[in-house]
Design a protein around this motif. Structure first.
Motif, mmCIF file in Angstrom:
data_model
loop_
_atom_site.group_PDB
_atom_site.id
_atom_site.type_symbol
_atom_site.label_atom_id
_atom_site.label_comp_id
_atom_site.label_asym_id
_atom_site.label_seq_id
_atom_site.Cartn_x
_atom_site.Cartn_y
_atom_site.Cartn_z
ATOM 1 N N MET A 1 -3.591 -1.723 13.542
ATOM 2 C CA MET A 1 -2.992 -0.429 13.406
ATOM 3 C C MET A 1 -1.476 -0.564 13.243
ATOM 4 N N ARG A 2 -0.895 -1.503 13.955
ATOM 5 C CA ARG A 2 0.520 -1.739 13.840
ATOM 6 C C ARG A 2 0.901 -2.169 12.426
ATOM 7 N N TRP A 3 0.043 -2.982 11.823
ATOM 8 C CA TRP A 3 0.292 -3.432 10.466
ATOM 9 C C TRP A 3 0.260 -2.265 9.474
ATOM 10 N N GLU A 4 -0.678 -1.355 9.685
ATOM 11 C CA GLU A 4 -0.802 -0.218 8.776
ATOM 12 C C GLU A 4 0.448 0.644 8.814
ATOM 13 N N SER A 5 0.982 0.924 9.993
ATOM 14 C CA SER A 5 2.194 1.746 10.074
ATOM 15 C C SER A 5 3.394 0.983 9.532
ATOM 16 N N LEU A 6 3.431 -0.334 9.687
ATOM 17 C CA LEU A 6 4.510 -1.141 9.136
ATOM 18 C C LEU A 6 4.487 -1.072 7.606
ATOM 19 N N PHE A 7 3.281 -1.221 7.025
ATOM 20 C CA PHE A 7 3.156 -1.134 5.568
ATOM 21 C C PHE A 7 3.487 0.285 5.064
ATOM 22 N N ALA A 8 3.059 1.289 5.788
ATOM 23 C CA ALA A 8 3.359 2.674 5.413
ATOM 24 C C ALA A 8 4.867 2.911 5.465
ATOM 25 N N ASP A 9 5.516 2.362 6.481
ATOM 26 C CA ASP A 9 6.971 2.507 6.599
ATOM 27 C C ASP A 9 7.677 1.796 5.447
ATOM 28 N N LEU A 10 7.211 0.594 5.093
ATOM 29 C CA LEU A 10 7.786 -0.134 3.964
ATOM 30 C C LEU A 10 7.595 0.637 2.655
ATOM 31 N N GLU A 11 6.399 1.193 2.460
ATOM 32 C CA GLU A 11 6.134 1.989 1.260
ATOM 33 C C GLU A 11 7.073 3.197 1.194
ATOM 34 N N ALA A 12 7.294 3.853 2.326
ATOM 35 C CA ALA A 12 8.194 5.012 2.363
ATOM 36 C C ALA A 12 9.621 4.584 2.029
ATOM 37 N N GLN A 13 10.047 3.430 2.521
ATOM 38 C CA GLN A 13 11.389 2.927 2.209
ATOM 39 C C GLN A 13 11.521 2.612 0.725
ATOM 40 N N PHE A 14 10.481 1.995 0.142
ATOM 41 C CA PHE A 14 10.503 1.700 -1.292
ATOM 42 C C PHE A 14 10.550 2.994 -2.117
ATOM 43 N N ALA A 15 9.789 3.977 -1.712
ATOM 44 C CA ALA A 15 9.769 5.258 -2.425
ATOM 45 C C ALA A 15 11.133 5.935 -2.334
ATOM 46 N N ALA A 16 11.760 5.907 -1.178
ATOM 47 C CA ALA A 16 13.084 6.515 -1.005
ATOM 48 C C ALA A 16 14.125 5.787 -1.853
ATOM 49 N N ALA A 17 14.047 4.461 -1.880
ATOM 50 C CA ALA A 17 14.988 3.680 -2.689
ATOM 51 C C ALA A 17 14.777 3.980 -4.179
ATOM 52 N N ALA A 18 13.537 4.093 -4.607
ATOM 53 C CA ALA A 18 13.244 4.406 -6.010
ATOM 54 C C ALA A 18 13.775 5.795 -6.360
ATOM 55 N N ALA A 19 13.622 6.756 -5.461
ATOM 56 C CA ALA A 19 14.132 8.111 -5.707
ATOM 57 C C ALA A 19 15.656 8.098 -5.801
ATOM 58 N N ARG A 20 16.316 7.339 -4.934
ATOM 59 C CA ARG A 20 17.782 7.229 -4.991
ATOM 60 C C ARG A 20 18.218 6.603 -6.313
ATOM 61 N N ASN A 21 17.510 5.561 -6.745
ATOM 62 C CA ASN A 21 17.839 4.916 -8.022
ATOM 63 C C ASN A 21 17.643 5.868 -9.199
ATOM 64 N N GLN A 22 16.564 6.647 -9.155
ATOM 65 C CA GLN A 22 16.302 7.594 -10.238
ATOM 66 C C GLN A 22 17.388 8.666 -10.282
ATOM 67 N N ILE A 23 17.792 9.183 -9.139
ATOM 68 C CA ILE A 23 18.856 10.184 -9.086
ATOM 69 C C ILE A 23 20.155 9.599 -9.617
#
Length: 182
Positions: A1-23
């Motif tokens: 379960m810890r791994w799943e939240s870690l991966f979800a957190d990493l995915e959210a960070q990647f998505a936020a970085a991609a949105a910042r780059n697009q802006i």
């Protein structure tokens, strides 16, 4: 379960970085497009709205921006029309009326061609100079490549040979406005 939240957190960070780059990329594209814009394209966004102009000689004009050409603009105000070469304008301000890209059309009609229409119509005009003075008042007789000739006659008379007091030739670079109407 810890791994799943870690991966979800990493995915959210990647998505936020991609949105910042697009802006950031969109902002850069907007800056590039604005840098490519010409003075006449900027003015085209105000066609149909009210503008105030300061001419080189200090004369101030205001009215509805009726149209623009390759190197001129047309103001309508209080029963008169003002044909103004763009090189005679010190600055302008427009009351915001942003036209859509589809509405913004660049005219290829040059200042000399617009003046030739006035010659054809035998329009009575007054020609103001870039020094703020009245250069001539009468009827446009001829438009050359870089000058206009005005037949001088009383304002209340038609341009007929007996009424013509003389002619004046004015180079385009000295013209700040050509006014027709009342």
């Amino acid at each position: 379960m810890r791994w799943e939240s870690l991966f979800a957190d990493l995915e959210a960070q990647f998505a936020a970085a991609a949105a910042r780059n697009q802006i950031s990329e969109v902002q850069e594209i907007v800056r590039i497009e604005r840098a490519r814009q010409t003075l006449m394209q900027r003015l085209a966004s105000a066609v149909g709205g009210d503008v105030d102009l300061q001419l080189l000689g200090g004369e101030r004009l205001g009215g509805r921006l009726a149209g623009i050409g390759k190197d001129w603009l047309m103001l309508n105000r209080a029963g008169t029309e003002e044909l103004v070469p763009i090189n005679a304008v010190s600055w302008w301000t427009a009351r915001e009326r942003t036209r859509t890209l589809a509405e913004q059309t660049e005219s290829r009609v040059k200042f000399s061609q617009a003046l030739r229409v006035l010659v054809r119509d035998r329009a009575r005009v007054s020609v103001g100079g870039i020094d703020g003075r009245l250069l001539a008042s009468g009827t446009l007789d001829q438009v050359g490549q870089d000058f206009v000739e005005v037949a001088l006659h009383p304002h209340d008379e038609f341009r007929r040979s007996p009424a013509v007091n003389g002619r004046v030739s004015i180079p385009f670079h000295a013209i700040a406005r050509v006014r027709s109407g009342s």
